[in-house]
Design a protein around this motif. Structure first.
Motif, PDB file in Angstrom:
ATOM      1  N   TYR A 232       0.835  -1.201   0.000  1.00  0.00           N
ATOM      2  CA  TYR A 232       0.000   0.000   0.000  1.00  0.00           C
ATOM      3  C   TYR A 232       0.869   1.250   0.000  1.00  0.00           C
ATOM      4  O   TYR A 232       2.077   1.219   0.288  1.00  0.00           O
ATOM      5  CB  TYR A 232      -0.924   0.007   1.217  1.00  0.00           C
TER       6      TYR A 232
ATOM      7  N   TRP B 170     -12.766   5.523  -9.180  1.00  0.00           N
ATOM      8  CA  TRP B 170     -11.502   5.090  -8.603  1.00  0.00           C
ATOM      9  C   TRP B 170     -10.352   5.195  -9.602  1.00  0.00           C
ATOM     10  O   TRP B 170      -9.218   5.509  -9.221  1.00  0.00           O
ATOM     11  CB  TRP B 170     -11.622   3.671  -8.077  1.00  0.00           C
TER      12      TRP B 170
ATOM     13  N   ARG C 201      -7.043   7.096  -8.580  1.00  0.00           N
ATOM     14  CA  ARG C 201      -5.785   6.346  -8.549  1.00  0.00           C
ATOM     15  C   ARG C 201      -4.710   7.041  -9.368  1.00  0.00           C
ATOM     16  O   ARG C 201      -3.543   7.118  -8.958  1.00  0.00           O
ATOM     17  CB  ARG C 201      -6.036   4.921  -9.070  1.00  0.00           C
TER      18      ARG C 201
ATOM     19  N   PHE D 205      -4.584   8.754   3.968  1.00  0.00           N
ATOM     20  CA  PHE D 205      -5.018   7.813   2.942  1.00  0.00           C
ATOM     21  C   PHE D 205      -4.148   6.562   2.998  1.00  0.00           C
ATOM     22  O   PHE D 205      -2.908   6.657   3.028  1.00  0.00           O
ATOM     23  CB  PHE D 205      -4.885   8.437   1.541  1.00  0.00           C
TER      24      PHE D 205
ATOM     25  N   ILE E  18      -3.745   3.477   0.507  1.00  0.00           N
ATOM     26  CA  ILE E  18      -4.160   3.177  -0.868  1.00  0.00           C
ATOM     27  C   ILE E  18      -3.513   1.882  -1.328  1.00  0.00           C
ATOM     28  O   ILE E  18      -2.291   1.701  -1.190  1.00  0.00           O
ATOM     29  CB  ILE E  18      -3.752   4.323  -1.817  1.00  0.00           C
ATOM     30  N   ARG E  19      -4.321   1.014  -1.867  1.00  0.00           N
ATOM     31  CA  ARG E  19      -3.823  -0.278  -2.350  1.00  0.00           C
ATOM     32  C   ARG E  19      -2.979  -0.091  -3.608  1.00  0.00           C
ATOM     33  O   ARG E  19      -3.386   0.605  -4.540  1.00  0.00           O
ATOM     34  CB  ARG E  19      -5.011  -1.193  -2.635  1.00  0.00           C
TER      35      ARG E  19
ATOM     36  N   SER F 110      -9.071   1.627  -0.851  1.00  0.00           N
ATOM     37  CA  SER F 110      -8.539   2.731  -0.054  1.00  0.00           C
ATOM     38  C   SER F 110      -9.331   2.881   1.237  1.00  0.00           C
ATOM     39  O   SER F 110     -10.550   2.683   1.266  1.00  0.00           O
ATOM     40  CB  SER F 110      -8.589   4.042  -0.845  1.00  0.00           C
TER      41      SER F 110
ATOM     42  N   ILE G 281      -9.799   5.844   4.080  1.00  0.00           N
ATOM     43  CA  ILE G 281      -9.543   7.262   4.334  1.00  0.00           C
ATOM     44  C   ILE G 281      -9.902   7.564   5.786  1.00  0.00           C
ATOM     45  O   ILE G 281     -11.041   7.326   6.216  1.00  0.00           O
ATOM     46  CB  ILE G 281     -10.369   8.162   3.383  1.00  0.00           C
TER      47      ILE G 281
ATOM     48  N   LYS H  34     -13.359   3.105   0.285  1.00  0.00           N
ATOM     49  CA  LYS H  34     -13.528   3.228  -1.161  1.00  0.00           C
ATOM     50  C   LYS H  34     -13.300   1.875  -1.801  1.00  0.00           C
ATOM     51  O   LYS H  34     -12.289   1.223  -1.561  1.00  0.00           O
ATOM     52  CB  LYS H  34     -12.527   4.249  -1.724  1.00  0.00           C
TER      53      LYS H  34
END
Length: 370
Positions: A97, A118, A122, A176, A178-179, A193, A195, A217
């Protein structure tokens, strides 16, 4: 002579006929009023008003839930010294991540951008152009491999933030997770994600440092607000208060038209650890069967399937039960519960069946609720 005798006989019994007629009319009036009225409830919430409709208690609907895996966990380590110079958080991840930290984020612009597809988010996040011009300072940023719980200290590069006076238009801190994966390898329902919106105590707003909200998300664009369930009898599997792995994700208004009403979420794939025999939680009503149902909208997880049918309010907060969902299987229910739910026919003697049949007819005739 015969006609005269008949008149004399009728005159002698006229009083009896009058009494019988009055009694008959009185009984008919009572039956009519009883049949066309709403009977007072036990709690006294309804008054006696004329009503020609048969009152039927509505069945509480069950929410169809979908289990989604959340690969991240985020928790604030609350201390008396939490400030902009040092915010301690505990983070773990089961996937690779990227972590992005923003200070002084505009509230309106953040929520508008979170609703974007997304793929667009992204791309902007990868180029570090997300929320450009709508935050005051950018903080820690790094890409990391999967890891267990790890303590991280976040500090503001420049201690000057202009958040204004309450009600503020900016969040102090937004984090955040995030993957980092090829978008083609991610299922549309997968979490991409997490948040985290954090409030930090200062001289103007002295509320304790805490997580204001957590948003989820998914790859299909769905945005949900993550909310914990309340376990009434302690935490299963010896989890800490803020690490209970069961939560409800409620879609934010105005979202995807095909989005689910609610989603059952579990950060770990090992559900058996939550309901092991040594730490099984019991229903707060009967204290016999394990609790298995979460009540909505209060989110109290406190009762079993057997006691649920007897309640219309939450036994913890007394709030009305609008719907529910199951957090575990209910194979523990005995055969009597199957008989009650109509899955099996009970076997009784002919006298019992005859009396039960006439009892049902009488209740229906009088208009009472069963």
């Amino acid at each position: 002579m015969t006609f005269t005798t008949m008149l004399i006989s009728v005159a002698e019994f006229s009083n009896i006929f009058s009494v019988l007629a009055v009694l008959l009319c009185f009984c008919a009036m009572i039956l009519f009023i009883t049949r066309n009225m709403m009977v007072l409830r036990v709690h006294g919430e309804d008054l006696v008003f004329p009503n020609s409709l048969h009152q039927v208690t509505p069945r509480i609907p069950q929410m169809n839930m979908m289990k989604v895996h959340i690969p991240y966990t985020f928790k604030l380590i609350e201390t008396s010294k939490s400030s902009y110079s040092g915010v301690l958080c505990l983070i773990s991840s089961q996937v690779r991540y990227k972590m992005l930290v923003y200070w002084g984020v505009n509230i309106r612009e953040l929520h508008i951008n979170l609703w974007r597809p997304w793929t667009t988010l992204r791309e902007e996040l990868s180029k570090n152009v997300f929320l450009n011009g709508h935050y005051q300072q950018v903080g820690f940023s790094s890409t990391r491999d999967p890891h267990a719980d790890e303590v991280l200290t976040l500090s503001l590069p420049d201690t000057q933030l202009d958040l204004g006076t309450p009600p503020r238009l900016c969040y102090p801190l937004v984090i955040f997770l995030i993957r980092v994966e090829d978008s083609g390898a991610i299922h549309p329902d997968e979490t991409v994600s997490l948040i985290n919106v954090v409030h930090i105590r200062d001289s103007v707003c002295t509320l304790p440092t805490s997580v204001l909200a957590q948003y989820l998300k998914q790859a299909n664009g769905q945005l949900s607000c993550l909310k914990q369930l309340y376990l009434a009898t302690g935490n299963p599997g010896n989890y800490e208060d803020s690490q209970i792995p069961l939560a409800v994700a409620e879609p934010v208004g105005g979202g995807h038209p095909d989005a689910m009403g609610r989603t059952l979420l579990c950060p770990t794939r090992d559900d058996t650890a939550i309901w092991n025999t040594s730490g099984e939680q019991l229903c707060v009503v009967c204290q016999y069967f394990p609790l298995s149902r979460a009540l909505l909208p209060c989110r109290h997880t406190c009762i079993c399937a057997s006691c649920f049918d007897r309640l219309d309010r939450c036994p913890m907060c007394r709030g009305p039960i609008k719907s529910y969902f199951c957090i575990r299987g209910e194979e523990y229910m005995p055969i009597e519960a199957e008989i009650k739910n109509g899955t099996q026919d009970p076997v009784h003697g002919p006298l019992y069946n005859w009396l039960d049949s006439w009892n049902d007819r009488l209740i229906d005739f009088l208009g009472f609720q069963r």
